[in-house]
Structure formats: structure tokens, C-alpha cells
Design a protein around this motif. Structure first.
Motif, PDB file in Angstrom:
ATOM      1  N   LEU A 169       0.782  -1.053   0.047  1.00 52.22           N
ATOM      2  CA  LEU A 169      -0.041   0.020   0.164  1.00 52.22           C
ATOM      3  C   LEU A 169       0.862   1.381  -0.022  1.00 52.22           C
ATOM      4  O   LEU A 169       1.875   1.335   0.559  1.00 52.22           O
ATOM      5  N   GLN A 170       0.586   2.005  -0.915  1.00 50.39           N
ATOM      6  CA  GLN A 170       1.206   3.727  -0.878  1.00 50.39           C
ATOM      7  C   GLN A 170      -0.082   4.634  -0.800  1.00 50.39           C
ATOM      8  O   GLN A 170      -1.221   4.454  -1.671  1.00 50.39           O
ATOM      9  N   VAL A 171       0.171   5.606  -0.011  1.00 53.20           N
ATOM     10  CA  VAL A 171      -0.984   6.723   0.014  1.00 53.20           C
ATOM     11  C   VAL A 171      -0.083   7.990  -0.222  1.00 53.20           C
ATOM     12  O   VAL A 171       0.867   8.289   0.590  1.00 53.20           O
ATOM     13  N   ARG A 172      -0.868   8.968  -1.087  1.00 51.71           N
ATOM     14  CA  ARG A 172       0.092  10.185  -1.357  1.00 51.71           C
ATOM     15  C   ARG A 172      -1.168  11.274  -1.463  1.00 51.71           C
ATOM     16  O   ARG A 172      -2.124  11.111  -2.309  1.00 51.71           O
ATOM     17  N   SER A 173      -0.848  12.382  -0.924  1.00 53.63           N
ATOM     18  CA  SER A 173      -1.851  13.298  -0.557  1.00 53.63           C
ATOM     19  C   SER A 173      -1.135  14.898  -0.759  1.00 53.63           C
ATOM     20  O   SER A 173       0.065  14.940   0.049  1.00 53.63           O
ATOM     21  N   LEU A 174      -1.672  15.596  -1.424  1.00 56.64           N
ATOM     22  CA  LEU A 174      -0.980  16.861  -1.879  1.00 56.64           C
ATOM     23  C   LEU A 174      -1.174  18.192  -0.694  1.00 56.64           C
ATOM     24  O   LEU A 174       0.001  18.678  -0.135  1.00 56.64           O
ATOM     25  N   PHE A 175      -2.364  18.277  -0.279  1.00 54.85           N
ATOM     26  CA  PHE A 175      -2.908  19.689   0.383  1.00 54.85           C
ATOM     27  C   PHE A 175      -3.703  19.370   1.445  1.00 54.85           C
ATOM     28  O   PHE A 175      -4.512  18.227   1.383  1.00 54.85           O
ATOM     29  N   GLN A 176      -3.983  20.229   2.410  1.00 53.10           N
ATOM     30  CA  GLN A 176      -5.053  20.246   3.125  1.00 53.10           C
ATOM     31  C   GLN A 176      -6.347  20.882   2.342  1.00 53.10           C
ATOM     32  O   GLN A 176      -6.067  21.651   1.610  1.00 53.10           O
ATOM     33  N   PRO A 177      -7.629  20.161   2.549  1.00 49.29           N
ATOM     34  CA  PRO A 177      -8.627  20.575   1.508  1.00 49.29           C
ATOM     35  C   PRO A 177      -8.998  22.023   1.549  1.00 49.29           C
ATOM     36  O   PRO A 177      -9.526  22.365   0.683  1.00 49.29           O
ATOM     37  N   ASP A 178      -8.568  22.871   2.683  1.00 49.68           N
ATOM     38  CA  ASP A 178      -9.107  24.179   2.842  1.00 49.68           C
ATOM     39  C   ASP A 178      -8.069  25.015   2.267  1.00 49.68           C
ATOM     40  O   ASP A 178      -8.185  26.331   2.591  1.00 49.68           O
ATOM     41  N   GLU A 179      -7.005  24.575   1.745  1.00 48.42           N
ATOM     42  CA  GLU A 179      -5.852  25.628   1.254  1.00 48.42           C
ATOM     43  C   GLU A 179      -6.261  26.583   0.157  1.00 48.42           C
ATOM     44  O   GLU A 179      -7.065  26.117  -0.684  1.00 48.42           O
ATOM     45  N   THR A 180      -6.002  27.529   0.188  1.00 51.24           N
ATOM     46  CA  THR A 180      -6.444  28.769  -0.643  1.00 51.24           C
ATOM     47  C   THR A 180      -5.306  28.913  -1.575  1.00 51.24           C
ATOM     48  O   THR A 180      -4.205  28.962  -1.329  1.00 51.24           O
ATOM     49  N   PHE A 181      -5.619  29.654  -2.806  1.00 44.47           N
ATOM     50  CA  PHE A 181      -4.632  29.917  -4.108  1.00 44.47           C
ATOM     51  C   PHE A 181      -5.027  31.125  -4.562  1.00 44.47           C
ATOM     52  O   PHE A 181      -6.209  31.363  -4.886  1.00 44.47           O
ATOM     53  N   PRO A 182      -4.180  31.737  -5.321  1.00 46.53           N
ATOM     54  CA  PRO A 182      -4.539  32.955  -6.086  1.00 46.53           C
ATOM     55  C   PRO A 182      -4.785  32.638  -7.527  1.00 46.53           C
ATOM     56  O   PRO A 182      -4.758  31.592  -8.200  1.00 46.53           O
ATOM     57  N   ASP A 316      -8.795  10.036  -5.610  1.00 41.72           N
ATOM     58  CA  ASP A 316      -9.991  10.540  -4.929  1.00 41.72           C
ATOM     59  C   ASP A 316      -9.608  11.822  -4.785  1.00 41.72           C
ATOM     60  O   ASP A 316      -8.403  12.311  -4.730  1.00 41.72           O
ATOM     61  N   ASP A 317     -10.726  12.660  -4.659  1.00 35.79           N
ATOM     62  CA  ASP A 317     -10.479  14.154  -4.354  1.00 35.79           C
ATOM     63  C   ASP A 317      -9.921  14.646  -2.852  1.00 35.79           C
ATOM     64  O   ASP A 317      -8.833  14.972  -2.780  1.00 35.79           O
ATOM     65  N   PHE A 318     -10.743  14.166  -1.749  1.00 38.83           N
ATOM     66  CA  PHE A 318     -10.070  14.040  -0.476  1.00 38.83           C
ATOM     67  C   PHE A 318     -10.410  13.031   0.253  1.00 38.83           C
ATOM     68  O   PHE A 318     -11.146  11.921   0.056  1.00 38.83           O
ATOM     69  N   THR A 319      -9.492  12.781   1.336  1.00 38.96           N
ATOM     70  CA  THR A 319      -9.655  11.699   2.286  1.00 38.96           C
ATOM     71  C   THR A 319      -9.545  12.262   3.602  1.00 38.96           C
ATOM     72  O   THR A 319      -8.965  13.012   3.959  1.00 38.96           O
ATOM     73  N   THR A 320     -10.318  11.524   4.743  1.00 37.68           N
ATOM     74  CA  THR A 320      -9.978  11.869   5.932  1.00 37.68           C
ATOM     75  C   THR A 320      -9.331  10.896   6.684  1.00 37.68           C
ATOM     76  O   THR A 320      -8.212  11.012   7.073  1.00 37.68           O
ATOM     77  N   GLU A 321      -9.972   9.627   6.936  1.00 35.83           N
ATOM     78  CA  GLU A 321      -9.187   8.517   7.370  1.00 35.83           C
ATOM     79  C   GLU A 321      -8.749   7.396   6.548  1.00 35.83           C
ATOM     80  O   GLU A 321      -8.140   6.316   7.001  1.00 35.83           O
ATOM     81  N   GLY A 322      -9.255   7.614   5.114  1.00 28.56           N
ATOM     82  CA  GLY A 322      -8.559   6.540   4.248  1.00 28.56           C
ATOM     83  C   GLY A 322      -9.491   5.478   4.025  1.00 28.56           C
ATOM     84  O   GLY A 322      -9.176   4.482   3.622  1.00 28.56           O
ATOM     85  N   MET A 323     -10.821   5.554   4.539  1.00 27.60           N
ATOM     86  CA  MET A 323     -11.819   4.480   4.481  1.00 27.60           C
ATOM     87  C   MET A 323     -12.061   3.944   3.087  1.00 27.60           C
ATOM     88  O   MET A 323     -12.161   2.772   3.094  1.00 27.60           O
ATOM     89  N   ILE A 345      -6.006  14.796  -3.923  1.00 28.69           N
ATOM     90  CA  ILE A 345      -5.683  16.164  -3.900  1.00 28.69           C
ATOM     91  C   ILE A 345      -5.301  16.412  -2.464  1.00 28.69           C
ATOM     92  O   ILE A 345      -4.466  17.317  -2.235  1.00 28.69           O
ATOM     93  N   GLY A 346      -6.420  16.047  -1.648  1.00 28.33           N
ATOM     94  CA  GLY A 346      -6.217  16.535  -0.269  1.00 28.33           C
ATOM     95  C   GLY A 346      -6.412  15.522   0.912  1.00 28.33           C
ATOM     96  O   GLY A 346      -7.293  14.573   0.289  1.00 28.33           O
ATOM     97  N   LYS A 347      -6.115  16.046   2.027  1.00 29.49           N
ATOM     98  CA  LYS A 347      -6.208  15.047   3.112  1.00 29.49           C
ATOM     99  C   LYS A 347      -6.424  15.775   4.362  1.00 29.49           C
ATOM    100  O   LYS A 347      -5.590  16.846   4.582  1.00 29.49           O
ATOM    101  N   TYR A 348      -7.385  15.391   5.094  1.00 30.01           N
ATOM    102  CA  TYR A 348      -7.399  16.191   6.344  1.00 30.01           C
ATOM    103  C   TYR A 348      -6.806  15.443   7.605  1.00 30.01           C
ATOM    104  O   TYR A 348      -6.187  14.321   7.218  1.00 30.01           O
ATOM    105  N   ARG A 349      -6.079  16.277   8.559  1.00 32.08           N
ATOM    106  CA  ARG A 349      -4.974  15.883   9.362  1.00 32.08           C
ATOM    107  C   ARG A 349      -5.649  14.744  10.359  1.00 32.08           C
ATOM    108  O   ARG A 349      -5.558  14.972  11.564  1.00 32.08           O
ATOM    109  N   LYS A 350      -5.788  13.611  10.071  1.00 36.02           N
ATOM    110  CA  LYS A 350      -6.203  12.561  10.799  1.00 36.02           C
ATOM    111  C   LYS A 350      -5.373  11.352  10.331  1.00 36.02           C
ATOM    112  O   LYS A 350      -4.987  11.346   9.288  1.00 36.02           O
ATOM    113  N   PRO A 351      -4.966  10.393  11.158  1.00 32.64           N
ATOM    114  CA  PRO A 351      -4.283   9.181  10.843  1.00 32.64           C
ATOM    115  C   PRO A 351      -4.970   8.116   9.833  1.00 32.64           C
ATOM    116  O   PRO A 351      -6.226   8.585   9.644  1.00 32.64           O
ATOM    117  N   TYR A 352      -4.172   7.458   9.060  1.00 35.80           N
ATOM    118  CA  TYR A 352      -4.594   6.635   7.916  1.00 35.80           C
ATOM    119  C   TYR A 352      -5.251   5.355   8.507  1.00 35.80           C
ATOM    120  O   TYR A 352      -4.567   4.875   9.425  1.00 35.80           O
TER     121      TYR A 352
END
Length: 543
Positions: A169-182, A316-323, A345-352
Motif C-alpha cells: 500500500l502507498q498513499v499520497r496526498s498533496l494539500f489540506q482541503p481548505d488551502e487557498t490559492f490566487p 479521490d478528491d479528498f480523504t479523511t481517515e482513508g476509509m 488532492i487533499g487530506k484532513y489531518r487524521k491518521p490513515y
């Protein structure tokens, strides 16, 4: 060894122009290769025939390639299209193939990248993008450098990265879901604007979705979690037959970046399920469990025989706990997949959370299951959270908005000047030199402007030894250019605008007793030649 591009592999025709005896570099290629060289990035030249690449590049003013390969160097003399060209490149440079990028001009170069699992970029300045080719492309060497610098010459910066060899198993996530950009329209946005609310966001002339997805895929490519030949799929939405359209639309095309396959029907949502993101937002946590996925999602039976042994990348767009991702891992592992990689793209700051069936519990990978949370043991994995690439991506977007996307400067190489009998002094009323600026995106020069530049060269040939070139200022889309020449025995290297260069040369001519005037509009080659003849006659008459 660094997880970033270490060598750029060029097809010969992406470097040298056709119809120029094959020895004249494309505009800006020399500057690009020198910039890459200064940044420690090697370049490789591929040719069909064996040539003296060192002599050719030296004569053309190009840095020496780290490696030149011709068809004679390829096992079995395989033609372009075979991945062996890039296998040989990686082996000889002692690099991994995901540390290479290939820049090509034909469908066969594209296949070379696909068959080797190496990211391909099409050189549109040398060849149009064929109908069969789906790939990243660059209109000119400046745009190629932009792609390399923004996406491939930096170490991947994941917010969350998990590698579990035992569970494949590998999991990769780039950002926090609420991160803002110009942005350009709107002027600011966050990830949910694009991937949850499905809004179109532009950054400069680009799609925010595409910028984020290219960064995601390039980061995965560089750290080895986007292997060639993998299967891509998107985890289903809570409603049957639905997936995240933003992800699916991009991946259907982007799958060929490294020769992967998009399997949009691999994961099936059999029945309506609880929307876990909405349930969490409403604090109905009791309705969110592994059973939500286990009883409603399974693999499509049509892939029963073909999925075995495959590497599958589940997006997937976002994951919280990886369910969702972990249920996909259970299904695919049961079906015999070799490896499962979850990319979001995004992951909330909770364990997988890893869900493992208890002894005696079986999973039917190809049909709905009747399982409850009690059928699984749970283990929480948290390798820690990184900073993510937010600052780099925001910088990229700011540069696109301000159109600051050109090649950086290269230190001018010394120009050998012959001794001149009577050095020309700098006129006291010469215009002040403008500040040196980096080149921006190029546009075609108008005929009249090109004529003025040729005429500047004509008079300089009459006056002094010189070296000249011109470029476009950063962020300028007009045909204004800057002119550089070293007319004073090599002692002064200065950038001038075209008008300033003409004023300076006119003053120099007066001091030599030569009457000179710029070419009047509209420009014609006849007018230029007549002006040159007048200069020669006047100079001869003056002795």
C-alpha cells in the motif's frame, strides 16, 4: 539520490532546425540548455544516425550533452518507439527512469516514453502535436523550461505520504482541503471550489484544475508512485454511476503521461450510500463506517481475469481517515492486484486507518458484501504530516497571473573580439542602458522590426566588431525587443531598445563622418540594400 528530474532527453529535431543543414539550433534552445546546465540538469541527444555530437554542439554554441545515443547504441538496433532507448539512457547515466524526461517531435518519440514509463513532453516548436498524441506540450523552449522548473525540478512535497510494504500500500496526498490559492477568475479559491463545487477557475490563461492535477501527477511520477503501465481509476461517488468529474475528465487524457490505462468502470457503486463528507459536516459520525463502503462498492466482474498482477492507482478528491481508499485496497488485493496506490488532492489531518478482515471473514471482490464494522480489525497509521507544496504552487499561479513565465538569464559567454585600429569612444550623449531583464514568452517579430534589426547589424559591420541578439522583456506580449551589442572593443556589454540602439549608432556614425539613417517604414529588402550601398559610397568618398 534526489527525487527530481536529473536529465532531459531530446530528439535531434527538437534541438536543431530542419532545412538548415540540420546544424542550426532552434531559437532559444541554446539558452535553455545552458540554463539546465547551470542548474545541474544533464541533457541527452538522440539521433538515428551516428554523428559527431560533440563537434556539432560545440560549433552550434551548445553545451555538450551528457550522453549521445544513436540507433547503433541500442540493443538489437531497435528503432525509435522502443523503450530500450530510455533504458539505455538511464543505465548509462546511472539514473532511475523516473528521473528522466523525454522531449520529442514524433509519435514514435511518444511511444518511446510510453514503453519506458518515462514522462513525455512534445516540442511543438519543432513539430505539430499529432492527433494521436495526448501529452504535455510546449510551444517553445521557454515554455518547456516553465514545465520543467514548475513541476519536475523540485523534490515532491507531500502533505501526507504513507508506504506500507507488507500490505503493498502507498498513499499520497498533496494539500489540506481548505488551502487557498490566487486566481484570475475568481481572484482566490480553495480546493473545494474546484473539486467539490465543480466551479471553473482560471489562473492566467490556464485551468486551476489542470495546474493542480499536473502537479499531483508529476509529484507522483518523481517519487515512483506513478509507474508506467499502471491502471488509473477514480473512487465512486456516493451515488451509483457517478465519480468526481474533475478527476475523471483529466485522468482519461493524462493516463498516457507514462503509458497508464484509465479504467473508469473498475470500481462500481452498486447502491446509494451515505455521503460521508456531508455526514461528517452534520456531525452524524455514527453513520460513517467501513460498512458504508463494504456493502455498496465492489469491482466490476469484467476485470476478474485482467486485474491480477496489475498496479492500480486509485484517485479521490479528498480523504479523511482513508476509509474509501482502504476498502479499494481490500478489494483489489483480494482480486490479485500486485500493488495499490491511493492518490488524493487533499487530506484532513487524521491518521490513515487500515481495515483488515478478521479471521474467517471473506471478501467477495466482484459482488456486494454484507459486512459490518465488527468484521474488521482497525489499525491507525500516521507517518506524520509534511508542509505540502502549497507555497510552490501559489508561486506558480502568481507567475502565471503576472505572465512571468520566461527563461531565466544566462551569463553572457565571452565573445572573442579582433583588435580594432581606432576604438570608438562612447558618445557623451548616448542613452542610458536599460536594466537587463529576463526573456519572456516570445511572439513573432513584425517584418519592419526585423528589418530595423538587420539594418543595425549592417552599420555595425561597417563600424566595429560586434556581437548582437535580441529578446523580449519578461511579461511583454508586444513585439518590443532589446538589442545587445559590444561595440567598444569588448569593454561594454549593454542592452538597448531598438530605438535607443538606432540613436546610439547614428551618433557613432556622425563621429566617423558617415551619414546614416534607420530604415524607414514600410521595410523592404530592397530599401535595406539601397541603404547599405549609400553607407558604403559615403564611407568610400570620405576616404
Amino acid at each position: 539520490m534526489a527525487n527530481k528530474a536529473q536529465a532531459v532527453v531530446f530528439d535531434y529535431k527538437a534541438v536543431f532546425q530542419a532545412g538548415q543543414a540540420g546544424t542550426t539550433p532552434h531559437p532559444d534552445i541554446a539558452q535553455l540548455l545552458h540554463v539546465l546546465h547551470q542548474q545541474g540538469v544533464a541533457w541527452v541527444l538522440l539521433t538515428t544516425q551516428s554523428i559527431d555530437a560533440a563537434a556539432l554542439c560545440s560549433a552550434a554554441g551548445l553545451p555538450q550533452p551528457a550522453l549521445h545515443l544513436s540507433q547503433d547504441d541500442i540493443p538489437g538496433r531497435k528503432s525509435r518507439g522502443s523503450g530500450l532507448w530510455l533504458d539505455q539512457t538511464a543505465e548509462r547515466l546511472h539514473l532511475r527512469k523516473n528521473q528522466l524526461v523525454i522531449v520529442g517531435t514524433t509519435e514514435w518519440d511518444w511511444y518511446t516514453g510510453i514503453h519506458a514509463g518515462v514522462l513525455y513532453i512534445h516540442a511543438r516548436w519543432a513539430s505539430a502535436l499529432g492527433r494521436k498524441i495526448d501529452a504535455l506540450s510546449a510551444d517553445d523552449p521557454a515554455e518547456l523550461y516553465w514545465l520543467l522548473d514548475r513541476y519536475l525540478l523540485h523534490e515532491p512535497r507531500w502533505l501526507f505520504a504513507l508506504d506500507d510494504v507488507e500490505r503493498r500500500l502507498q498513499v499520497r496526498s498533496l494539500f489540506q482541503p481548505d488551502e487557498t490559492f490566487p486566481g484570475t477568475s475568481p481572484s482566490s479559491f480553495n480546493l473545494k471550489t474546484v473539486f467539490t463545487y465543480d466551479q471553473t477557475v482560471t489562473v492566467g490563461d490556464e485551468s486551476a484544475r489542470d495546474i493542480l492535477m499536473v502537479h499531483l501527477l508529476c509529484s507522483a511520477y518523481l517519487d515512483g508512485s506513478l509507474p508506467g503501465g499502471a491502471w488509473f481509476c477514480v473512487y465512486p461517488s456516493s451515488s451509483p454511476g457517478r465519480v468526481n468529474d474533475q478527476l475523471a475528465e483529466f485522468l482519461k487524457v493524462a493516463k498516457v503521461m507514462v503509458g497508464s490505462y484509465y479504467k473508469g468502470d473498475l470500481l462500481v457503486r452498486a447502491t446509494q450510500a451515505t455521503d460521508t463528507s456531508m455526514a461528517r459536516a452534520a456531525r452524524r459520525h455514527d453513520t460513517v463506517s467501513i460498512a458504508t463502503q463494504a456493502t455498496t462498492v465492489h469491482l466490476n466482474p469484467k476485470h476478474r481475469n485482467s486485474v491480477r498482477g496489475k498496479t492500480v492507482i486509485v484517485f479521490d478528491d479528498f480523504t479523511t481517515e482513508g476509509m474509501s481508499l482502504d476498502w479499494a485496497r481490500n478489494l483489489l488485493s483480494t482480486a490479485g492486484a500486485r500493488e495499490v496506490i491511493g492518490v488524493t488532492i487533499g487530506k484532513y489531518r487524521k491518521p490513515y486507518t487500515v481495515f483488515t478482515p478478521r479471521p474467517g471473514v471473506t471478501i467477495n471482490a466482484f459482488a456486494p458484501n454484507t459486512l459490518t464494522p465488527a468484521d474488521f480489525t482497525t489499525e491507525y497509521l500516521s507517518p506524520g504530516f509534511g508542509t505540502g507544496p502549497g507555497d510552490l504552487v501559489r508561486e506558480t499561479m502568481s507567475k502565471l497571473i503576472t505572465r512571468n513565465t520566461g527563461l531565466p538569464d544566462v551569463e553572457p559567454r565571452p565573445v572573442t573580439q579582433p583588435r580594432i585600429a581606432t576604438p570608438t569612444r562612447v558618445p557623451t550623449n548616448a542613452p542610458a542602458a536599460p536594466r537587463l531583464v529576463s526573456a519572456g514568452r516570445r511572439v513573432p517579430m513584425r517584418t519592419y522590426k526585423n528589418g530595423r534589426h538587420r539594418h543595425i547589424g549592417d552599420i555595425l559591420n561597417q563600424l566595429v566588431p560586434w556581437h548582437g541578439e535580441y529578446l523580449y522583456p519578461a511579461g511583454k506580449l508586444s513585439s518590443m525587443a532589446l538589442w545587445w551589442f559590444a561595440p567598444f572593443g569588448g569593454s561594454i556589454n549593454t542592452w538597448w531598445s531598438t530605438r535607443e540602439a538606432e540613436a546610439l549608432i547614428s551618433t557613432m556614425c556622425e563621429e566617423h563622418g558617415i551619414i546614416w539613417e534607420p530604415v524607414p517604414p514600410p521595410y523592404s529588402e530592397t530599401a535595406r540594400l539601397e541603404a547599405v550601398q549609400r553607407i558604403e559610397r559615403r564611407r568610400a568618398a570620405g576616404g
